[in-house]
Design a protein around this motif. Structure first.
Motif, mmCIF file in Angstrom:
data_model
loop_
_atom_site.group_PDB
_atom_site.id
_atom_site.type_symbol
_atom_site.label_atom_id
_atom_site.label_comp_id
_atom_site.label_asym_id
_atom_site.label_seq_id
_atom_site.Cartn_x
_atom_site.Cartn_y
_atom_site.Cartn_z
ATOM 1 N N ASN A 1 5.616 5.919 -17.821
ATOM 2 C CA ASN A 1 5.463 4.528 -17.426
ATOM 3 C C ASN A 1 4.026 4.243 -17.007
ATOM 4 N N SER A 2 3.102 4.951 -17.601
ATOM 5 C CA SER A 2 1.723 4.791 -17.140
ATOM 6 C C SER A 2 0.833 4.315 -18.275
ATOM 7 N N GLN B 1 7.361 1.403 -10.050
ATOM 8 C CA GLN B 1 6.111 2.158 -10.155
ATOM 9 C C GLN B 1 5.069 1.360 -10.939
ATOM 10 N N GLY B 2 3.828 1.444 -10.480
ATOM 11 C CA GLY B 2 2.751 0.754 -11.170
ATOM 12 C C GLY B 2 2.310 1.497 -12.417
ATOM 13 N N PHE B 3 1.515 0.828 -13.235
ATOM 14 C CA PHE B 3 1.000 1.453 -14.452
ATOM 15 C C PHE B 3 -0.237 2.289 -14.152
ATOM 16 N N TYR B 4 -0.802 2.108 -12.956
ATOM 17 C CA TYR B 4 -1.927 2.944 -12.565
ATOM 18 C C TYR B 4 -1.880 3.104 -11.048
ATOM 19 N N GLN B 5 -2.664 4.040 -10.545
ATOM 20 C CA GLN B 5 -2.525 4.465 -9.149
ATOM 21 C C GLN B 5 -2.720 3.321 -8.155
ATOM 22 N N ALA B 6 -3.680 2.436 -8.460
ATOM 23 C CA ALA B 6 -3.993 1.364 -7.505
ATOM 24 C C ALA B 6 -2.769 0.494 -7.225
ATOM 25 N N GLU B 7 -1.909 0.346 -8.220
ATOM 26 C CA GLU B 7 -0.718 -0.487 -8.014
ATOM 27 C C GLU B 7 0.219 0.145 -6.985
ATOM 28 N N ASN B 8 0.398 1.451 -7.093
ATOM 29 C CA ASN B 8 1.265 2.137 -6.127
ATOM 30 C C ASN B 8 0.635 2.118 -4.743
ATOM 31 N N GLN B 9 -0.669 2.380 -4.709
ATOM 32 C CA GLN B 9 -1.351 2.435 -3.422
ATOM 33 C C GLN B 9 -1.262 1.087 -2.714
ATOM 34 N N ALA B 10 -1.346 0.006 -3.492
ATOM 35 C CA ALA B 10 -1.317 -1.334 -2.892
ATOM 36 C C ALA B 10 0.002 -1.563 -2.156
ATOM 37 N N THR C 1 -3.927 -10.128 -0.775
ATOM 38 C CA THR C 1 -4.487 -8.787 -0.535
ATOM 39 C C THR C 1 -3.777 -7.764 -1.412
ATOM 40 N N TYR C 2 -2.445 -7.830 -1.447
ATOM 41 C CA TYR C 2 -1.662 -6.877 -2.235
ATOM 42 C C TYR C 2 -2.023 -6.957 -3.722
ATOM 43 N N LEU C 3 -2.045 -8.179 -4.248
ATOM 44 C CA LEU C 3 -2.284 -8.322 -5.690
ATOM 45 C C LEU C 3 -3.719 -7.980 -6.077
ATOM 46 N N LYS C 4 -4.648 -8.264 -5.170
ATOM 47 C CA LYS C 4 -6.039 -7.876 -5.467
ATOM 48 C C LYS C 4 -6.169 -6.354 -5.475
ATOM 49 N N GLU C 5 -5.448 -5.732 -4.557
ATOM 50 C CA GLU C 5 -5.492 -4.263 -4.512
ATOM 51 C C GLU C 5 -4.918 -3.653 -5.792
ATOM 52 N N THR C 6 -3.967 -4.372 -6.411
ATOM 53 C CA THR C 6 -3.427 -3.875 -7.689
ATOM 54 C C THR C 6 -4.374 -4.204 -8.838
ATOM 55 N N ARG C 7 -5.514 -4.732 -8.524
ATOM 56 C CA ARG C 7 -6.589 -5.091 -9.475
ATOM 57 C C ARG C 7 -6.234 -6.311 -10.328
ATOM 58 N N GLY C 8 -5.254 -7.071 -9.861
ATOM 59 C CA GLY C 8 -4.963 -8.318 -10.559
ATOM 60 C C GLY C 8 -4.247 -8.164 -11.877
#
Lengths: 454, 283
Positions: free
Chosen positions: B241-242, A37-46, A356-363
């Motif tokens: 985890n956020s 799981q990502g630390f913010y939504q954009a990571e999951n969405q990516a 594309t994936y990593l940019k979508e996670t905002r780097g």
């Protein structure tokens, strides 16, 4: 009423079991993926978008499950114990806590062919971090595919530094002076009545942050040779011992003096971020630039208030090679659809897809391929105060691999939090630095005895 | 004032102080939940005793699933309900049938079954997590709520059998014998005599089984994977985890999740305590 005989009951149970088996066989047309799981939504969405795109292109279904980091490792270990595993796993801290020992135990599929599809693109340190020893086959091979990487970043609040009467230019460039600077900032802010801590680093004996910082200190004081590339423990080297003791002393003394929040002894990886956002601490070291990236929607914070810096130079003024953390993808042995998992992995690590994936996670994480940051100006955009700093330290300046790639014993050292326990022994149990270091070294030696590389 | 009266007064004051301390000790975590739940995201880490700008925004966010980690909150609530109700019903069914068979039909060596069931509590639930994971994997039940139901029923049933056995001892055997003389079959005795008289124990054990699965994290986390199957406790675990520190949403969601058990407890409180204590004083 018709009675059911024992034989009929057994036959019924067998039919049920067969049906369950056929359900699992049917699942072979699907790739089951577990993703941290990502630390913010954009990571999951990516990752959702990347999988959807691959599904559309290939017609193969992806059964994606997003699980938080520590839970994913626990769940995967349980799955490996009983042989019920997903086809593909991406685990952010797996390079430390899972992959080296799983490769040693022959629990992972060799993914050298996946690496070969992009071998020339990868950062050499990322490849070093992905090659592990298999004790059953008695050879090294690539058991993980590096996907993204990061190095330790230092983040601080500009308004608080200015309130203490300093500016960015006053921040020292060498290791000890840099950390000492924030003690001075705390003293100045406290004299103005602010209840604040200058240093906000984890001293916990869990998760990854505290271990990351200790090993950065170890490297900064000259202890990078603690394990040789051949996998031999080199802890009796006086330089390594001295570095370990210095790292313990320099991390625990500010805590004992009240420059680190007392709660830091129980911080999870996210807690320093939260304390930073709450402005309870002036600076915090973090494994990625997630702290600033999560505040992208707040331009004042992102562009003006949060400072991101790479690790300071050594006390002699010479640059220190950053420890490169690599977030890997793995295919556990027992996976039902290895071919499609490999095909999916090969697709993900195509530079364009990965970018594309990593940019979508905002780097938050960096690509493991230097060509990506060279070819796409987004990564080094001078208008961005954070991302180019991370790129510089992760991909353009010298980096070094973590030692568990050389010997999985070091993964056990990290899992058992031996160095962090030593910190706790000093801060909580009043051991001297020498006693704590000695005890840690004893435990590390015992751990390495279980992992003899022949 | 006499010494005895002074002693009594001092004892009274000490009891009062100790009682107040215990009340504070118990209520503070709950108060903290409510306090954080009533705050804005930015104020969560403030040290205010009472939120400076109390707001119900967090509760509205949870109710409308308006935050990315809460996107399937009501679906997860439904899963928790489904698992909880199924566990309660299955536990009651298996428990009552077993205790009826052992206690009223007087099968030989029935006591061994009761004791063997209780023996399962010697091994902590968490120790059996990996074996259960393996068994469910073999049955093709991983990522299936049925797996969690099966596990929870396994753990709830021994206690249920024990309590039902104890409680049913207070129901006179003569009632069964009278029914039998009137021509009642065992199922008729079970449904028309045994179950109605066991009502307090049924309520107590049903609530116990429901709460056991309602608050379960380990097995739900291990055995369920996809978002559509998760229960609320596992879903809330994702908050830890956020980077965005939405503790106010986490607390608001926790408070909302705690409401159904509270309602159930207070609805059935009288019957529940009756059921549990009567089971314990069988003479």
């Amino acid at each position: 009423m018709k009675q059911i005989s024992r034989r009929q009951a057994l036959a019924g149970s067998a039919a049920l079991a067969t049906a369950a088996g056929s359900r699992r066989a049917k699942a072979a047309g699907t790739v089951t993926v577990w993703w941290t799981q990502g630390f913010y939504q954009a990571e999951n969405q990516a990752v959702i978008d990347t999988m959807k795109e691959w599904e559309k292109r290939t017609g193969t279904k992806v059964d994606l499950t997003i699980i938080n980091g520590p839970d994913l490792i626990t769940k995967l270990i349980a799955g490996m114990q009983v042989g019920d595993v997903p086809d593909l796993v991406h685990t952010v801290t797996g390079d430390r806590f899972l992959v080296p020992q799983a490769a040693w135990n022959d629990q992972l599929v060799d993914v050298s062919d996946v690496i070969d599809s992009q071998r020339s693109e990868f950062l050499p340190t990322a490849l070093d971090n992905s090659r592990f020893y298999n004790a059953k086959l008695k050879k090294r091979a690539y058991y993980s595919v590096p996907l993204k990487c990061s190095t330790l970043m230092e983040q601080s609040w500009r308004p608080l530094i200015e309130e203490a009467g300093f500016s960015d230019a006053d921040m020292p460039k060498t290791h000890d002076a840099y950390f000492k600077f924030f003690e001075t900032v705390q003293d100045k802010l406290r004299s103005k009545g602010k209840r604040i801590y200058g240093l906000g680093y984890s001293m916990a004996t869990k998760e990854a942050d505290s271990g990351t910082l200790f090993h950065h200190f170890l490297t900064a004081y000259g202890g990078a040779a603690i394990v040789t590339p051949e996998g031999k423990l080199n802890i009796d080297d006086p330089a390594v011992r001295k570095a370990a003791s210095m790292a313990l002393e320099r991390l625990t003394t500010p805590f004992k003096k009240g420059y680190v929040p007392p709660g830091a002894i129980n911080w999870g990886d996210v807690d320093n971020n939260n304390a930073f956002y709450a402005r309870q601490i002036v600076m915090t070291p973090n494994a990625t630039i997630s702290i600033s990236v999560a505040q992208m929607e707040k331009p004042d914070q992102y562009f003006k208030e949060i400072i991101t810096q790479g690790i300071p130079a050594g006390n002699d003024g010479q640059p220190i090679a950053s420890l490169l953390g690599v977030s890997p993808c793995i295919i556990p042995k027992g996976a039902k659809n290895i071919d499609d998992a490999k095909s999916l992995l090969k697709s993900i690590i195509e530079p364009a897809t990965l970018n594309t994936y990593l940019k979508e996670t905002r780097g938050r994480y960096l690509p493991v391929m230097p060509s990506i940051v060279k070819n796409d100006p987004w990564w080094l955009d001078p208008a961005d105060p954070h991302r180019p700093v991370a790129v510089k330290y992760g991909l353009l300046l010298p980096t070094t691999a973590w030692w568990m790639a050389y010997n999985p014993a070091y993964s056990a050292v990290l899992s058992e939090q031996i160095w962090c326990q030593a910190e706790a022994n000093i801060t909580q149990r009043n051991m001297t630095v020498e006693q704590a270091a000695e005890e840690a070294i004893k435990r590390i030696k015992a751990t390495f005895e279980k992992f003899e590389i022949g | 004032m006499t010494t005895a009266r002074l002693d009594r007064r001092l004892t009274g004051i000490a009891t009062l102080v100790f009682g107040l301390f215990l009340i504070l000790w118990s209520i503070l975590p709950l108060y903290n939940m409510v306090r954080v739940g009533l705050q804005h995201k930015e104020d969560v880490f403030s040290n205010n005793t009472w939120p400076p700008h109390p707001t119900l925004d967090s509760f509205r966010t949870v109710l409308h699933e308006a935050y990315w980690l809460l996107q399937n909150f009501w679906g997860q609530m439904g899963n928790s309900f489904y698992i909880g109700v199924a566990v309660a019903l299955l536990t009651l069914t298996i428990g009552t049938l077993t205790s009826f068979t052992i206690g009223r039909m007087r099968i030989r060596q029935g006591w061994m079954l009761t004791n063997a069931a209780l023996m399962t509590y010697v091994i902590p639930m968490s120790f059996l997590a990996i074996p259960f994971y393996g068994i469910m994997g073999k049955y093709g039940l991983t990522n299936n709520p049925l797996a969690v139901i099966a596990v929870e029923v396994t753990f709830a049933t021994p206690y249920a059998i024990f309590i039902f056995q104890q409680y049913s001892g207070s129901i006179p055997q003569e009632l069964d014998e009278a029914a039998r003389i009137d021509g009642a079959s065992p199922p008729q005795i079970f449904f028309r005599i045994y179950l109605p008289l066991m009502a307090p124990a049924l309520v107590a054990i049903g609530t116990y089984a429901l709460l056991l699965s309602w608050n379960e994290y380990l097995y739900a986390f291990l055995l369920l994977s996809s978002d559509g199957n998760l229960t609320v406790p596992v879903g809330l675990g994702k908050f830890l985890n956020s980077d965005e520190a939405p503790w106010n949403y986490l607390m608001a969601a926790s408070i909302i999740y705690a409401i159904p058990p509270l309602v159930i407890y207070y609805t059935f409180r009288r019957k529940m305590s009756g059921g549990l204590t009567m089971g314990g004083v069988k003479g």
